[in-house]
Write an enzyme that holds these catalytic residues in place. Structure first.
Site, PDB file in Angstrom:
ATOM      1  N   LYS A  52      17.831  11.023  -6.218  1.00  0.00           N
ATOM      2  CA  LYS A  52      18.258  11.797  -5.047  1.00  0.00           C
ATOM      3  C   LYS A  52      18.407  10.877  -3.835  1.00  0.00           C
ATOM      4  O   LYS A  52      19.357  10.998  -3.050  1.00  0.00           O
ATOM      5  CB  LYS A  52      17.249  12.931  -4.764  1.00  0.00           C
ATOM      6  N   GLN A  80       9.615  18.298  -4.575  1.00  0.00           N
ATOM      7  CA  GLN A  80       9.871  18.066  -6.008  1.00  0.00           C
ATOM      8  C   GLN A  80       8.843  18.812  -6.862  1.00  0.00           C
ATOM      9  O   GLN A  80       7.638  18.661  -6.667  1.00  0.00           O
ATOM     10  CB  GLN A  80       9.822  16.553  -6.299  1.00  0.00           C
ATOM     11  N   ASP A  87      17.331  23.237  -1.922  1.00  0.00           N
ATOM     12  CA  ASP A  87      17.193  23.502  -3.358  1.00  0.00           C
ATOM     13  C   ASP A  87      17.587  24.944  -3.679  1.00  0.00           C
ATOM     14  O   ASP A  87      17.774  25.295  -4.848  1.00  0.00           O
ATOM     15  CB  ASP A  87      15.730  23.278  -3.806  1.00  0.00           C
TER      16      ASP A  87
END
Ligand code: NAP
Length: 291
Positions: free
Chosen positions: A52, A96, A119
């Site tokens: 990322k 995460q 997200d």
């Protein structure tokens, strides 16, 4: 049969994003900024976050990584989430997953400001997606929709079967496929579904997101179907240096010749998932979702 080249499409989209970022910055805007919180040292999570950050560099985003050890408390993590919510330089951030067991993932997700939830996991973004309002859509379903669009695959009136009902893939995928922009008729299958073979074989568009290597066999796919393979399971292999390779949920060799379109693993859905996070971060920076 046409192979859907997710890697190429992702490269094209990254170029488009990089160009847009250059133009924004030339016009005086700040660089879009994605932050990532990483807890612990899980190999998979380390790799995903490193990708990322690399992706951000490639398109000209600023990125920052906030690390905690496994023994971080929920309170400490929540405090960091609040700090990032209030940091005007950060356009979007991710935590995460998975998190250590003593921390409630749902509590952390719900603490993220939906305007920065790139997200797309916050219930406000999920709810807005369900009723068709602008929102951050979770990365994998968003990437798959983009593939269908870029390959101009007809979806209207088609029968779509999604195998898997997880909150990050199967369920949002099924919602998006049923929306007016896509107009498919959708069935969601899961581990309790009966006659799964017949159901899959009836699909014009089959999306496999169950995490069972090569589960979808040749006799589960209709001639001419579009098959999207989301599965990525690491299996032992003596053909690679690492000793592992990624296997999809579809038995590619049996299925591919029957399909009109199919995604490979790797190189299909995976690269699109990565690029979808960049798309969401750009939308966040431009304040295009929540004006
Ligand atoms: P998950 O949370 O484990 O969900 C799996 C779903 O599949 C569940 O709904 C489960 O049913 C269903 N399922 C499992 N075995 C089944 C069977 N034999 N028959 C019918 N349904 C079955 O997994 P996930 O997070 O959605 O991920 C699915 C796969 O996609 C994994 O391989 C993951 O690594 C991969 N993935 C890839 C990307 C990418 O970028 N390429 C991104 C995300 C995930 P129940 O609900 O009844 O348990």
């Amino acid at each position: 049969m046409k192979l859907i080249d997710g890697k190429q499409i992702a490269t094209d989209i990254k170029k488009e994003i990089a160009q847009e970022v250059r133009e924004m910055v030339e016009a005086g805007a700040k660089q879009p900024h994605l932050a990532a919180i990483l807890v612990g040292h899980d190999g998979g999570s380390e790799t995903y976050v490193a990708f990322k950050i690399k992706d951000c560099e490639e398109v000209g985003f600023k990125s920052s990584l906030v690390r905690f050890e496994d023994d971080v408390t929920e309170e400490e993590l929540l405090a960091k989430v609040h700090e990032l919510n209030n940091d005007t330089d950060v356009d979007g951030f991710i935590v995460q997953l998975p998190l250590p067991k003593h921390i409630s993932e749902q509590k952390i997700i719900e603490a993220i400001d939906p305007r920065k939830d790139v997200d797309g996991f916050h219930p406000i973004n999920v709810g807005r997606m369900v009723i068709g309002l602008p929102c951050f859509v979770s990365a994998t379903p968003d990437g798959i929709v983009e593939l269908l669009k870029r390959y101009k695959i007809e979806t209207s009136g088609k029968d779509c079967v999604v195998v898997g009902r997880s909150n990050i893939v199967g369920r949002p995928m099924s919602v998006l496929m049923s929306q007016k922009a896509i107009n498919a008729t959708v069935t969601v299958a899961h581990s309790r579904t009966k006659d799964l073979k017949e159901l899959c074989a009836s699909a014009d568009i089959l999306i496999a997101a169950l995490g069972a290597p090569e589960f979808i066999k040749g006799d589960m796919v209709k001639e001419g179907a579009v098959v999207i393979d989301v599965g990525t399971t690491r299996v032992k292999s003596d053909q690679t240096k690492s000793g592992f390779k990624l296997k999809g949920d579809v038995a590619f060799d049996e299925v591919a010749h029957k399909c009109s379109y199919i995604t490979p693993v790797p190189g299909g859905v995976g690269p699109m998932t990565r690029v979808a996070l960049l798309k969401n971060t750009l939308l966040a920076a431009k304040k295009e979702i929540y004006k």
